[in-house]
Design an enzyme around this catalytic site. Structure first.
Site, PDB file in Angstrom:
ATOM      1  CG  LEU A  19      10.505   8.943 -16.873  1.00  0.00           C
ATOM      2  CD1 LEU A  19      11.150   9.892 -15.870  1.00  0.00           C
ATOM      3  CD2 LEU A  19      11.588   8.228 -17.670  1.00  0.00           C
ATOM      4  CB  SER A  47       7.370  -0.326 -15.292  1.00  0.00           C
ATOM      5  OG  SER A  47       6.158  -0.968 -15.416  1.00  0.00           O
ATOM      6  CD  GLU A 119      20.334  -2.121 -22.395  1.00  0.00           C
ATOM      7  OE1 GLU A 119      19.330  -1.822 -23.051  1.00  0.00           O
ATOM      8  OE2 GLU A 119      20.457  -1.891 -21.181  1.00  0.00           O
ATOM      9  NE  ARG A 284      15.044  -6.709 -24.241  1.00  0.00           N
ATOM     10  CZ  ARG A 284      14.832  -5.632 -23.527  1.00  0.00           C
ATOM     11  NH1 ARG A 284      13.609  -5.188 -23.356  1.00  0.00           N
ATOM     12  NH2 ARG A 284      15.823  -4.999 -22.957  1.00  0.00           N
ATOM     13  CD  GLU A 367       4.692  -1.035 -20.818  1.00  0.00           C
ATOM     14  OE1 GLU A 367       5.313  -0.660 -19.785  1.00  0.00           O
ATOM     15  OE2 GLU A 367       4.481  -2.238 -21.081  1.00  0.00           O
ATOM     16  CB  SER A 383      10.419   2.103 -22.884  1.00  0.00           C
ATOM     17  OG  SER A 383      11.339   1.464 -22.061  1.00  0.00           O
ATOM     18  CG  LEU A 384      13.142   4.418 -18.779  1.00  0.00           C
ATOM     19  CD1 LEU A 384      14.266   4.505 -17.752  1.00  0.00           C
ATOM     20  CD2 LEU A 384      11.805   4.374 -18.064  1.00  0.00           C
TER      21      LEU A 384
HETATM   22  C1  SIN Z   1      16.871  -4.440 -19.276  1.00  0.00           C
HETATM   23  O1  SIN Z   1      17.565  -3.841 -18.473  1.00  0.00           O
HETATM   24  O2  SIN Z   1      17.178  -5.519 -19.742  1.00  0.00           O
HETATM   25  C2  SIN Z   1      15.576  -3.829 -19.685  1.00  0.00           C
HETATM   26  C3  SIN Z   1      15.805  -2.634 -20.491  1.00  0.00           C
HETATM   27  C4  SIN Z   1      14.606  -2.346 -21.341  1.00  0.00           C
HETATM   28  O3  SIN Z   1      13.664  -3.138 -21.352  1.00  0.00           O
HETATM   29  O4  SIN Z   1      14.637  -1.344 -22.045  1.00  0.00           O
END
Ligand code: SIN
Length: 534
Positions: A19, A47, A119, A284, A367, A383-384
């Site tokens: 991307l 990725s 999330e 995480r 990245e 990140s995207l």
């Molecule tokens: C995920 O979908 O768990 C990964 C998303 C991310 O690493 O930003």
């Protein structure tokens, strides 16, 4: 030394076709751009196309860039550059609008509003998705369609960049090779500016969610060229890769835990409840280490989605569903075996607010870059969006400069380092596997001074072998850069956990910046370890 062929890449050479790379190329209109897409099929190299989570952007009525910023700062464990995180939080909604304009069909409710998911560590619903867990794949398909329609963008496949080249101190291209050939004759590719968008380093570890090409080539090239690097110790392990012995490991997106899926061990115990107040939605690194703890005492770990998702699985999470079913697991009715996997590198090549690196002519995004946005731990789905925000900023800066007169000749450019021209071999494959084991056991989720020093000693032994194949040579460079930074950071923080120094230490509440050349001096001065330069 064979005389290299020369390719004129136009105004800008973009290294990498994820991307970050293709969004930058698209934004560079009307410049003539070459995208170096790597060895094989361009679309499968990055990725980005595998991203399930989506993009974080403050689009909801109850949300704001200020809240997005504060969640990013909290996740980054004291190391996020606030100015950079603010830029991302403020510009993310516009980048989502860019994708809408390109035709990305984000998931919408009955009133046509983009649906916003939650999330871990986000205080609001702000993740935009496409077809449930297919954001990366659909965004990349849509943008590739746009790239193919652009005559001024040339996509070059079949070549892998191995070394940045400079003329009069300015980066002006790369040496590249066809690494599937028996004889790695270098090709010289020249351009006005070079954008590094080569992705991460997940393949340095045994278990990763990244594609095989994520070997840190870009980081190794920038390091050898003398670029400033930062925070390479910080590697994020995703807690829930699907543990069915595949390499790379398929991901079970965090959005599943956002929906209420729970982690259980083989006895059916929800062990995360005792470990953190946010249980499965803890940061995480904490979830990943708790899973590792379970595994190291002989327990299996599962993500149980049967109540939270159940029959809706095929529609809501088609990618995860497909991965599970192809491994003989029906996630509607049985728990998914999971394990932590190397997922994202927070460290990388230092850039300013416009993606400019410390080397004239070299830019970085995605990245491989260390913009300062993620600090010690990246907030999910940042990140995207970071890749696009910085791709757009790099493009704006390049477009605002007077066009550079291009000299398409090798005059003033040194030869390609012969050490980068050794083809990969079966023996090389064995060494790659060895490096991945060392990184996992000694430089992985849990590190100690002893484990890091012994990893460095192993890398020195490997490096001493003659004619190391290209992959091995590069991977050792990157592995060493990660291990040394981890040794120098005498504390635990975010994605970097030292079992011998488990507390966070305010003396280290700053970004660690260095060049590859600095590392040996620093390690001698700070840890007393004398090393030869690599
Ligand atoms: C995920 O979908 O768990 C990964 C998303 C991310 O690493 O930003």
């Amino acid at each position: 030394m064979t005389k290299p062929n020369i390719i004129d890449a136009g105004d800008v050479l973009v290294l990498g076709a994820g991307l970050a790379g293709i969004f930058t190329a698209l934004k560079l209109a009307p410049k003539r751009v070459t995208v170096l897409a790597g060895a094989s099929c361009a679309k499968e190299n990055g990725s980005s196309g595998w991203a399930q989570g989506g993009l974080a952007a403050a689009l909801g009525p109850d949300d704001s860039p200020a809240l997005h910023l504060s969640d990013t700062l909290a996740a980054g464990a004291g190391l996020v550059d606030e100015g950079v995180a603010r830029i991302i939080a403020e510009e993310a909604p516009d980048r989502v609008r860019d994708l809408v304009a390109f035709g990305v069909p984000f998931d919408r409710d009955d009133d046509g509003n983009i649906v916003l998911g939650r999330e871990a560590a986000h205080s609001k619903n702000r993740i935009v998705h496409v077809s449930g867990d297919r954001a990366g794949a659909v965004i990349m398909d849509t943008l590739w369609h746009a790239v193919r329609a652009e005559e001024r963008i040339n996509v070059l496949s079949g070549l892998r960049a191995v070394s940045l080249v400079k003329r009069n101190g300015r980066v002006c291209g790369v040496y590249a090779v066809d690494d599937t050939a028996d004889d790695l004759t270098p090709v010289l590719i020249l351009a006005g500016d070079v954008v590094l968008a080569t992705g991460g380093i997940g393949t340095l570890f045994d278990v990763t969610t990244n594609p095989a090409a994520s070997k840190g080539d870009g980081l190794a090239m920038a390091a050898r060229a003398g670029a400033k690097l930062a925070d390479t110790a910080f590697v994020q392990f995703h807690p829930t890769a699907i543990n069915v012995g595949r390499d790379p490991a398929p991901l079970a997106t965090e959005a599943l835990r956002g929906e209420g899926a729970v982690l259980i061990n083989g006895d059916g115990e929800r062990f995360m409840r005792d470990a953190h107040k946010d249980a499965e939605l803890a940061p995480r690194d904490i979830v990943a280490r708790e899973i590792k703890k379970q595994i190291s005492i002989g327990n299996k770990v599962f993500l149980d989605c049967t109540s939270a998702v159940g029959a809706a699985f095929p529609d809501r999470f088609p990618t995860v569903f497909k991965s599970c079913m192809s491994a003989g697991i029906d996630p509607r009715v049985e728990p998914i075996p999971v394990a932590p996997a190397a997922h994202y590198h927070m460290g990388g090549v230092v850039t300013d607010h416009d993606g400019q690196t410390s080397l004239d002519g070299l830019w970085a995004c995605g990245e491989v870059a260390c913009t300062g946005a993620h600090g010690a731990n990246r907030l999910a789905s940042n990140s995207l969006v970071e890749a696009m925000v910085f791709g757009a900023r790099i493009s704006a800066r390049i477009l605002s400069k007077p066009a550079r007169k291009q000299i398409v000749s090798g005059v003033g450019i040194g030869p390609c380092d012969e050490r980068l021209l050794m083809p990969n071999t079966e023996e090389g494959e064995r060494l790659v596997t060895k490096i991945r084991h060392i990184m996992t056991r000694r430089v992985g989720l849990v590190r100690t001074e002893e484990s890091l020093i012994s990893a460095l000693e192993e890398f020195d032994r490997l490096r001493a072998e003659d004619d190391l194949p290209l992959d091995v040579f590069n991977m050792i460079t990157v592995a060493e850069i990660v291990a040394i930074d981890a040794l120098l950071r005498r504390e635990s923080r975010g994605g970097h956990f030292r079992a011998d120094l488990p507390s966070t230490d305010e003396d280290y509440a700053h970004r660690a910046e260095f060049t590859y050349g600095d590392l040996t001096e620093r390690i001698a001065a700070q840890v007393g370890l004398e090393r030869k330069a690599g």
